[in-house]
Design a protein around this motif. Sequence first.
Motif, short mmCIF file in Angstrom:
data_model
loop_
_atom_site.label_atom_id
_atom_site.label_comp_id
_atom_site.label_asym_id
_atom_site.label_seq_id
_atom_site.Cartn_x
_atom_site.Cartn_y
_atom_site.Cartn_z
N GLY A 174 -21.60 8.09 -7.66
CA GLY A 174 -20.70 8.87 -8.51
C GLY A 174 -21.40 9.37 -9.75
N ALA A 175 -22.16 8.50 -10.40
CA ALA A 175 -22.90 8.90 -11.60
C ALA A 175 -23.96 9.95 -11.26
CB ALA A 175 -23.56 7.67 -12.23
N LYS A 176 -24.65 9.75 -10.16
CA LYS A 176 -25.69 10.70 -9.76
C LYS A 176 -25.12 12.10 -9.54
CE LYS A 176 -29.28 11.50 -6.29
NZ LYS A 176 -29.88 11.04 -5.01
N SER A 177 -23.88 12.17 -9.05
CA SER A 177 -23.27 13.47 -8.75
C SER A 177 -23.10 14.35 -9.99
CB SER A 177 -21.91 13.28 -8.07
OG SER A 177 -20.92 12.83 -8.99
N VAL A 178 -23.09 13.72 -11.18
CA VAL A 178 -22.97 14.49 -12.42
C VAL A 178 -24.24 14.40 -13.27
CG1 VAL A 178 -20.45 14.40 -12.53
CG2 VAL A 178 -21.79 12.54 -13.55
N GLY A 179 -25.31 13.91 -12.68
CA GLY A 179 -26.59 13.88 -13.38
C GLY A 179 -26.77 12.74 -14.35
N ILE A 180 -26.06 11.62 -14.11
CA ILE A 180 -26.18 10.44 -14.97
C ILE A 180 -27.01 9.38 -14.25
CG2 ILE A 180 -24.90 8.52 -16.00
CD1 ILE A 180 -22.64 10.44 -16.60
N ASP A 181 -27.97 8.80 -14.96
CA ASP A 181 -28.79 7.73 -14.40
C ASP A 181 -27.95 6.47 -14.19
OD1 ASP A 181 -31.05 9.29 -14.39
OD2 ASP A 181 -31.84 8.50 -16.29
N GLY A 182 -28.43 5.61 -13.28
CA GLY A 182 -27.69 4.40 -12.98
C GLY A 182 -28.49 3.13 -13.15
N LEU A 183 -27.79 2.08 -13.55
CA LEU A 183 -28.34 0.72 -13.59
C LEU A 183 -27.42 -0.12 -12.71
CD1 LEU A 183 -29.25 -1.35 -16.81
CD2 LEU A 183 -28.83 -2.29 -14.55
N TYR A 184 -27.95 -0.55 -11.58
CA TYR A 184 -27.14 -1.28 -10.60
C TYR A 184 -27.34 -2.78 -10.77
CZ TYR A 184 -25.63 -3.14 -6.08
OH TYR A 184 -25.01 -3.87 -5.09
N ILE A 185 -26.22 -3.52 -10.78
CA ILE A 185 -26.29 -4.98 -10.78
C ILE A 185 -25.48 -5.50 -9.60
CG2 ILE A 185 -24.41 -5.12 -12.49
CD1 ILE A 185 -25.79 -7.79 -13.43
N HIS A 186 -26.13 -6.26 -8.76
CA HIS A 186 -25.46 -6.76 -7.56
C HIS A 186 -24.79 -8.10 -7.85
CE1 HIS A 186 -24.71 -6.86 -3.24
NE2 HIS A 186 -24.93 -8.16 -3.31
N GLN A 187 -23.50 -8.17 -7.56
CA GLN A 187 -22.75 -9.39 -7.74
C GLN A 187 -22.14 -9.84 -6.41
OE1 GLN A 187 -23.05 -11.02 -10.34
NE2 GLN A 187 -23.12 -9.74 -12.18
N GLU A 188 -21.60 -11.03 -6.42
CA GLU A 188 -21.03 -11.60 -5.19
C GLU A 188 -19.94 -10.71 -4.61
OE1 GLU A 188 -18.71 -15.67 -3.72
OE2 GLU A 188 -19.71 -15.62 -5.67
N ILE A 189 -19.18 -10.03 -5.46
CA ILE A 189 -18.09 -9.19 -4.96
C ILE A 189 -18.50 -7.73 -4.77
CG2 ILE A 189 -16.32 -10.70 -5.91
CD1 ILE A 189 -15.91 -8.71 -8.16
N SER A 190 -19.79 -7.44 -4.94
CA SER A 190 -20.26 -6.08 -4.68
C SER A 190 -20.16 -5.76 -3.19
CB SER A 190 -21.72 -5.93 -5.11
OG SER A 190 -21.87 -6.06 -6.50
N PRO A 191 -19.94 -4.49 -2.85
CA PRO A 191 -20.04 -4.09 -1.44
C PRO A 191 -21.41 -4.46 -0.89
CG PRO A 191 -19.05 -2.34 -2.74
CD PRO A 191 -19.54 -3.37 -3.72
N GLU A 192 -21.45 -4.74 0.39
CA GLU A 192 -22.68 -5.22 1.02
C GLU A 192 -23.85 -4.24 0.83
OE1 GLU A 192 -24.33 -6.76 5.39
OE2 GLU A 192 -22.40 -5.72 5.23
N VAL A 193 -24.99 -4.80 0.48
CA VAL A 193 -26.24 -4.05 0.41
C VAL A 193 -27.25 -4.79 1.27
CG1 VAL A 193 -28.14 -3.27 -1.05
CG2 VAL A 193 -25.79 -3.15 -1.90
N ARG A 194 -27.64 -4.19 2.38
CA ARG A 194 -28.57 -4.86 3.29
C ARG A 194 -30.01 -4.74 2.82
NH1 ARG A 194 -26.12 -2.97 9.19
NH2 ARG A 194 -24.06 -3.93 8.91
N ASP A 195 -30.29 -3.65 2.11
CA ASP A 195 -31.64 -3.41 1.62
C ASP A 195 -31.55 -2.65 0.31
OD1 ASP A 195 -34.24 -1.56 1.50
OD2 ASP A 195 -34.71 -3.35 2.67
N GLU A 196 -32.42 -2.97 -0.63
CA GLU A 196 -32.41 -2.32 -1.94
C GLU A 196 -32.53 -0.80 -1.84
OE1 GLU A 196 -34.73 -3.69 -5.24
OE2 GLU A 196 -34.79 -5.73 -4.44
#
Length: 247
Positions: free
Chosen positions: A199-221
């Motif tokens: 969502g941030a990328k769609s408007v040209g905003i950089d992102g800082l991602y933090i993965h938590q237990e309740i985050s949607p599944e991420v199989r690979d970085e």
Amino acid sequence: MYRNIIFDLYGTLIDIRTDEFSLDFWRKAVQVYAMGGASFTPGELRSSYAKYVKRALRRERLRHPTCKHVDIDLLQVFRRLYSDKGINADITLLRKTARRFRQDSTLFIRLYDGVIELLEGLKNAGKRIFLLSNAQESFTIPEMDELGILPYFDGIMISSEERLSKPQRQFFEKLIERYSLDTKECLMVGNDKNSDMLGAKSVGIDGLYIHQEISPEVRDESEVTAKWKVMDGDVHKLLPLILSEDE
């Protein structure tokens, strides 16, 4: 340099678990409505609630035909439930109902370790702090206040108020326009690779991602599009990353 730090809330700053599906919860909800003069059975209340939520979402999709991600204000659903029982609920009763509804469905709620230090550090560094959250205003503002983080925010935008939700581009654009933000000076911090980072990328905003237990599944970085990724959920790592751009 990032002057404006935009946070997601639940799963990023606040750790929470809720249960709106158990029969025990709906028994408690019946008691809440009874105090407002409306008599329901648990099954009746649950089915009527689901019906009115679906109807409200359908109306919002018709109002925003070009938007895939919309939201509703649950206060209007609560109002309709009271109306079905002949009760003309005022805003005080609706907010009281919303508060009890949320409290009774919450298994636990707390700040992640390091959140206060993070917000204090950003303020001390002269950063402006904003919230962009897929949430209900009637739930979120009281919870932020009770957890002691509400005063840190320079601006708050919640999906239930705007009837749009992340990752909808227009939701981000509303925040940018309302607070006159320069996207090059903004950083989005969140725990969802799609809603927050894409969502941030769609408007040209950089992102800082933090993965938590309740985050949607991420199989690979590699699935996560972000300038920085904190995959172990350690909030203490966020401030040094953000301030590294000031050097």
